[in-house]
Enzyme design. Sequence first.
Site, PDB file in Angstrom:
ATOM      1  N   THR A  31     -31.384  30.713  14.055  1.00 54.09           N
ATOM      2  CA  THR A  31     -31.443  29.377  14.688  1.00 54.09           C
ATOM      3  C   THR A  31     -31.154  28.265  13.684  1.00 54.09           C
ATOM      4  OG1 THR A  31     -33.824  29.502  14.353  1.00 54.09           O
ATOM      5  CG2 THR A  31     -33.004  29.990  16.577  1.00 54.09           C
ATOM      6  N   TYR A 101     -36.743  43.191   4.855  1.00 55.15           N
ATOM      7  CA  TYR A 101     -37.425  41.963   5.312  1.00 55.15           C
ATOM      8  C   TYR A 101     -38.888  41.926   4.906  1.00 55.15           C
ATOM      9  CZ  TYR A 101     -33.488  41.148   8.476  1.00 55.15           C
ATOM     10  OH  TYR A 101     -32.243  40.918   8.992  1.00 55.15           O
ATOM     11  N   ARG A 103     -41.400  39.476   6.425  1.00 50.65           N
ATOM     12  CA  ARG A 103     -41.589  38.308   7.298  1.00 50.65           C
ATOM     13  C   ARG A 103     -42.784  38.468   8.224  1.00 50.65           C
ATOM     14  NH1 ARG A 103     -36.339  38.734  11.318  1.00 50.65           N
ATOM     15  NH2 ARG A 103     -36.766  36.510  11.565  1.00 50.65           N
ATOM     16  N   ASN A 165     -29.886  37.407  20.991  1.00 50.00           N
ATOM     17  CA  ASN A 165     -29.949  37.965  19.631  1.00 50.00           C
ATOM     18  C   ASN A 165     -30.919  39.144  19.519  1.00 50.00           C
ATOM     19  OD1 ASN A 165     -28.488  37.456  17.320  1.00 50.00           O
ATOM     20  ND2 ASN A 165     -29.252  35.349  17.153  1.00 50.00           N
ATOM     21  N   ARG A 167     -32.958  42.167  18.576  1.00 52.24           N
ATOM     22  CA  ARG A 167     -33.292  42.922  17.364  1.00 52.24           C
ATOM     23  C   ARG A 167     -34.477  43.834  17.662  1.00 52.24           C
ATOM     24  NH1 ARG A 167     -29.308  40.716  16.612  1.00 52.24           N
ATOM     25  NH2 ARG A 167     -28.631  39.361  14.904  1.00 52.24           N
ATOM     26  N   ALA A 256     -21.511  34.976  12.299  1.00 54.75           N
ATOM     27  CA  ALA A 256     -20.340  34.706  13.164  1.00 54.75           C
ATOM     28  C   ALA A 256     -20.805  34.130  14.499  1.00 54.75           C
ATOM     29  CB  ALA A 256     -19.538  35.985  13.387  1.00 54.75           C
ATOM     30  N   ASP A 258     -23.799  32.876  15.260  1.00 56.43           N
ATOM     31  CA  ASP A 258     -24.566  31.632  15.088  1.00 56.43           C
ATOM     32  C   ASP A 258     -23.623  30.441  14.907  1.00 56.43           C
ATOM     33  OD1 ASP A 258     -26.727  33.388  15.005  1.00 56.43           O
ATOM     34  OD2 ASP A 258     -26.832  33.383  12.812  1.00 56.43           O
TER      35      ASP A 258
HETATM   36  P1  ADP Z   1     -22.449  38.130  16.702  1.00 56.36           P
HETATM   37  O1  ADP Z   1     -22.303  37.733  15.261  1.00 56.36           O
HETATM   38  O2  ADP Z   1     -23.531  37.360  17.403  1.00 56.36           O
HETATM   39  O3  ADP Z   1     -22.502  39.602  16.948  1.00 56.36           O
HETATM   40  P2  ADP Z   1     -19.676  38.232  17.515  1.00 56.36           P
HETATM   41  O4  ADP Z   1     -19.469  39.381  16.612  1.00 56.36           O
HETATM   42  O5  ADP Z   1     -19.363  38.421  18.932  1.00 56.36           O
HETATM   43  O6  ADP Z   1     -21.145  37.608  17.430  1.00 56.36           O
HETATM   44  O7  ADP Z   1     -18.795  37.037  16.930  1.00 56.36           O
HETATM   45  C1  ADP Z   1     -18.941  35.714  17.348  1.00 56.36           C
HETATM   46  C2  ADP Z   1     -17.617  34.996  17.265  1.00 56.36           C
HETATM   47  O8  ADP Z   1     -17.116  35.059  15.929  1.00 56.36           O
HETATM   48  C3  ADP Z   1     -16.536  35.634  18.123  1.00 56.36           C
HETATM   49  O9  ADP Z   1     -16.581  35.124  19.438  1.00 56.36           O
HETATM   50  C4  ADP Z   1     -15.275  35.240  17.369  1.00 56.36           C
HETATM   51  O10 ADP Z   1     -14.892  33.917  17.703  1.00 56.36           O
HETATM   52  C5  ADP Z   1     -15.726  35.240  15.927  1.00 56.36           C
HETATM   53  N1  ADP Z   1     -15.421  36.524  15.266  1.00 56.36           N
HETATM   54  C6  ADP Z   1     -16.267  37.525  14.960  1.00 56.36           C
HETATM   55  N2  ADP Z   1     -15.632  38.557  14.365  1.00 56.36           N
HETATM   56  C7  ADP Z   1     -14.327  38.191  14.281  1.00 56.36           C
HETATM   57  C8  ADP Z   1     -13.141  38.795  13.751  1.00 56.36           C
HETATM   58  N3  ADP Z   1     -13.145  40.025  13.197  1.00 56.36           N
HETATM   59  N4  ADP Z   1     -11.978  38.119  13.841  1.00 56.36           N
HETATM   60  C9  ADP Z   1     -11.932  36.885  14.409  1.00 56.36           C
HETATM   61  N5  ADP Z   1     -13.012  36.255  14.905  1.00 56.36           N
HETATM   62  C10 ADP Z   1     -14.195  36.889  14.850  1.00 56.36           C
END
Ligand code: ADP
Length: 306
Positions: A31, A101, A103, A165, A167, A256, A258
Amino acid sequence: MSRRFLSIGECMVELSQAGDGLLRKGFAGDTFNTAWYARACLAADWSVDYFTALGDDAMSDEMAAFIDKAGIGTSLIRRIRGRTPGLYMINLKDGERSFSYWRDSSAARSLAADPDRLREAVESAEVVYFSGITLAILPHEDAETLLAEVRRAKAAGKLVVFDPNIRPRLWSSYDVMHTTISEGARSSVLVMPSFDDEAAHFGDDSIEATIHRYRALGAVHIVVKNGAEGVTLNFAGEQTFVPAEKVEKVVDTTSAGDSFNGAFLARYLEAGDASAAARFAAKVAARVVSEHGALVVREKLGLDGG
Ligand code: ADP
């Protein structure tokens, strides 16, 4: 008066390998990461605040100073005497990352133990963001308190946003996890799940199934992230797909999802166009996975180029 984006959860001390047995200290947590990217992408007429609990030790002070320096408000943060922040370490072995962790007794676990303070914070915000991790770390009664507050916020017309999310290790059982995450979604306006997690832990066999399940619970809008594929948006029943950006070399996928959430919300709040917000967020997330670490500085996000 500025408009306030409030993110609720736990930020931890992060230790990562710096070579020769040295450890580098940082600060991160789902967050908080989202608040970081929302702050980086929102205009100055928005304030972004973090709601958590910290202790009264030097590390808590340092974390609060770090949050403040990122331009994120710390005035709502509860301080608890004798407590400390949670900690995690990123281990690297043969190129594979694993996490340890500490926590279980972090101050953040008591973030909802002062209901008046929580209510005041939620009431002061226009947008309220929380996650399945926020719910997972709270004692059962406090999770109920938080859920009641966000339900109130939803009823008052605020944009309540929830990233499940999931976990499993943070939950006492699958049953409690399923029930509480479902309640989080029911209490929200916008739910932003990752399809991988939903398929693995709710047994969804398609993105449609994830959307259907969250809509049936009462979420109004759903954004399902699916890594390098892209995202499927369902806004008030209208569905669109936005592909991910091509990334030359994926360096580190930490945060990614977040960063996508933070960038998406920033653009959605300013322009109200969910597909355009998702295209923007895909660009930001692509930059984030091309760099090391959870928190990529604003200058490296390519924001000025649009
Ligand atoms: P989380 O990290 O929550 O598992 P995701 O893996 O679905 O989420 O990734 C979130 C966003 O990050 C995706 O919607 C995309 O825009 C971007 N992303 C993640 N991995 C890639 C990748 N290998 N190439 C391009 N964009 C990525």
